[in-house]
Enzyme design. Structure first.
Site, PDB file in Angstrom:
ATOM      1  CG  LEU A   1      38.649  49.226 -71.494  1.00 53.89           C
ATOM      2  CD1 LEU A   1      38.026  48.570 -72.721  1.00 53.89           C
ATOM      3  CD2 LEU A   1      37.766  49.026 -70.272  1.00 53.89           C
TER       4      LEU A   1
ATOM      5  NE  ARG B   1      46.295  52.796 -68.065  1.00 59.73           N
ATOM      6  CZ  ARG B   1      46.019  53.156 -66.829  1.00 59.73           C
ATOM      7  NH1 ARG B   1      46.733  52.692 -65.832  1.00 59.73           N
ATOM      8  NH2 ARG B   1      45.022  53.973 -66.588  1.00 59.73           N
ATOM      9  N   GLY B   2      49.740  48.721 -72.538  1.00 57.65           N
ATOM     10  CA  GLY B   2      50.930  47.969 -72.883  1.00 57.65           C
ATOM     11  C   GLY B   2      52.014  48.898 -73.373  1.00 57.65           C
ATOM     12  N   GLY B   3      53.181  48.354 -73.676  1.00 53.21           N
ATOM     13  CA  GLY B   3      54.302  49.165 -74.098  1.00 53.21           C
ATOM     14  C   GLY B   3      54.077  49.865 -75.423  1.00 53.21           C
TER      15      GLY B   3
ATOM     16  CE  LYS C   1      46.519  46.414 -79.615  1.00 53.05           C
ATOM     17  NZ  LYS C   1      46.675  44.969 -79.936  1.00 53.05           N
TER      18      LYS C   1
ATOM     19  CG  ASP D   1      50.909  36.673 -77.305  1.00 47.89           C
ATOM     20  OD1 ASP D   1      51.449  35.982 -76.413  1.00 47.89           O
ATOM     21  OD2 ASP D   1      50.733  37.901 -77.199  1.00 47.89           O
TER      22      ASP D   1
END
Length: 301
Positions: A26, A28-30, A49, A142
């Site tokens: 769904l 994507r991140g580092g 996650k 954030d």
């Protein structure tokens, strides 16, 4: 969202974590990837996650565990709910409610101009979640449209507590090296001293961007941070004269450089915004004079 990410595993690498079969990515991140997962027995959907352990550092792992613990103890209708947490084959994973309608970023693409009446219901729900967090001694740090999910009834679910922090702890990393975060970062957050008013500032940036159709500041991460610290945003009505003065005053107050000059808390910000958006009608002097004359006539008769 791009389908290319050098840290994302090849298809088929991850198929099952805990009781959840992973259907598709769904987001994507580092340091983490979120999959759509289906419970193998209940056949319910969840957002899984997964920490990218092939790239993540020890600090990332600690941060992920802290995020899961913090998010699990926050119970609010506008904060995404944790369903499960586990570690399988040394891979930590967190299961959350699945938001079928994406994020506010999906609903209102970046730098889209949106009327206040359209976004106000979302903002009020988000404000309620943030006030709940602050009342419980937690800052989000954030707040941005990408971190606001839309649930089955299109209700707001605040998510991504990866850099959320207790107000009692020293905050180590204000912008997390992310330009996306820097666009919403309050001056004191950039200096490494966030407080509840920092989340209010980020919410103010979201409102400013929707009303004007673009961010108040632009450039590289360094340039954006410098502008947050030292440059006043262009008044909203200079760019969009049709925006009521009362709305401009509320949003610009939330964007004050000094936290003490913003609203006392998120609740006060939301009340002021509601009042500015839907001011109560006032009686004109004409009807009042007519009432007075009618009363005087009764007294003299």
């Amino acid at each position: 969202m791009s389908t290319q990410n050098q840290y994302f595993p090849e298809p088929g690498t991850l198929e099952q974590l805990g009781s959840y079969h992973l259907l598709r990515p769904l987001r994507r991140g580092g340091y983490a990837t979120i999959y759509l997962g289906e419970h193998q027995y209940l056949h319910t959907l969840g957002a899984v996650k997964v920490l990218n352990t092939w790239f993540a550092t020890g600090r990332d792992t600690q941060r992920f565990l802290a995020e899961a613990t913090l998010q699990a103890r926050l119970r609010h209708p506008h904060i995404v709910r944790v369903l499960d947490f586990g570690v399988e084959e040394r891979i930590p994973f967190l299961v959350m409610e699945y938001a079928p309608h994406g994020t506010l970023q999906d609903r209102f693409p970046q730098q889209s101009q949106v009327a206040l009446d359209v976004v106000l219901p979302y903002v009020l729900q988000l404000g309620a979640a943030l006030q709940y967090m602050h009342d419980n001694g937690v800052l989000h740090c954030d707040v941005k449209p990408q971190n606001v999910l839309l649930g089955p009834q299109e209700e707001v679910w605040l998510c991504d507590f990866g850099i959320a922090t207790s107000v009692l702890k020293h905050y180590q990393e204000a912008t997390d090296g992310s330009n996306g975060t820097a666009l919403y970062a309050a001056p004191e957050q950039i200096r490494g001293r966030p407080e509840p008013a920092s989340d209010q500032y980020a919410l103010g940036i979201m409102l400013y961007t929707w009303l004007c159709g673009h961010f108040p500041f632009s450039g590289s991460t360094t340039q954006v941070c410098h502008q947050h610290l030292y440059i006043l945003p262009e008044p909203i009505r200079v760019l969009m004269p049709e925006v009521p003065k009362a709305i401009e005053r509320v949003v610009m107050r939330a964007l004050a450089k000094e936290p003490a000059r913003r609203f006392p808390d998120i609740t006060a910000f939301m009340k002021a915004l509601q009042q500015a958006a839907h001011p109560r009608p006032t009686l004109s002097r004409g009807p009042l004079k007519w009432v007075r004359s009618l009363l005087n006539a009764k007294h003299t008769s």
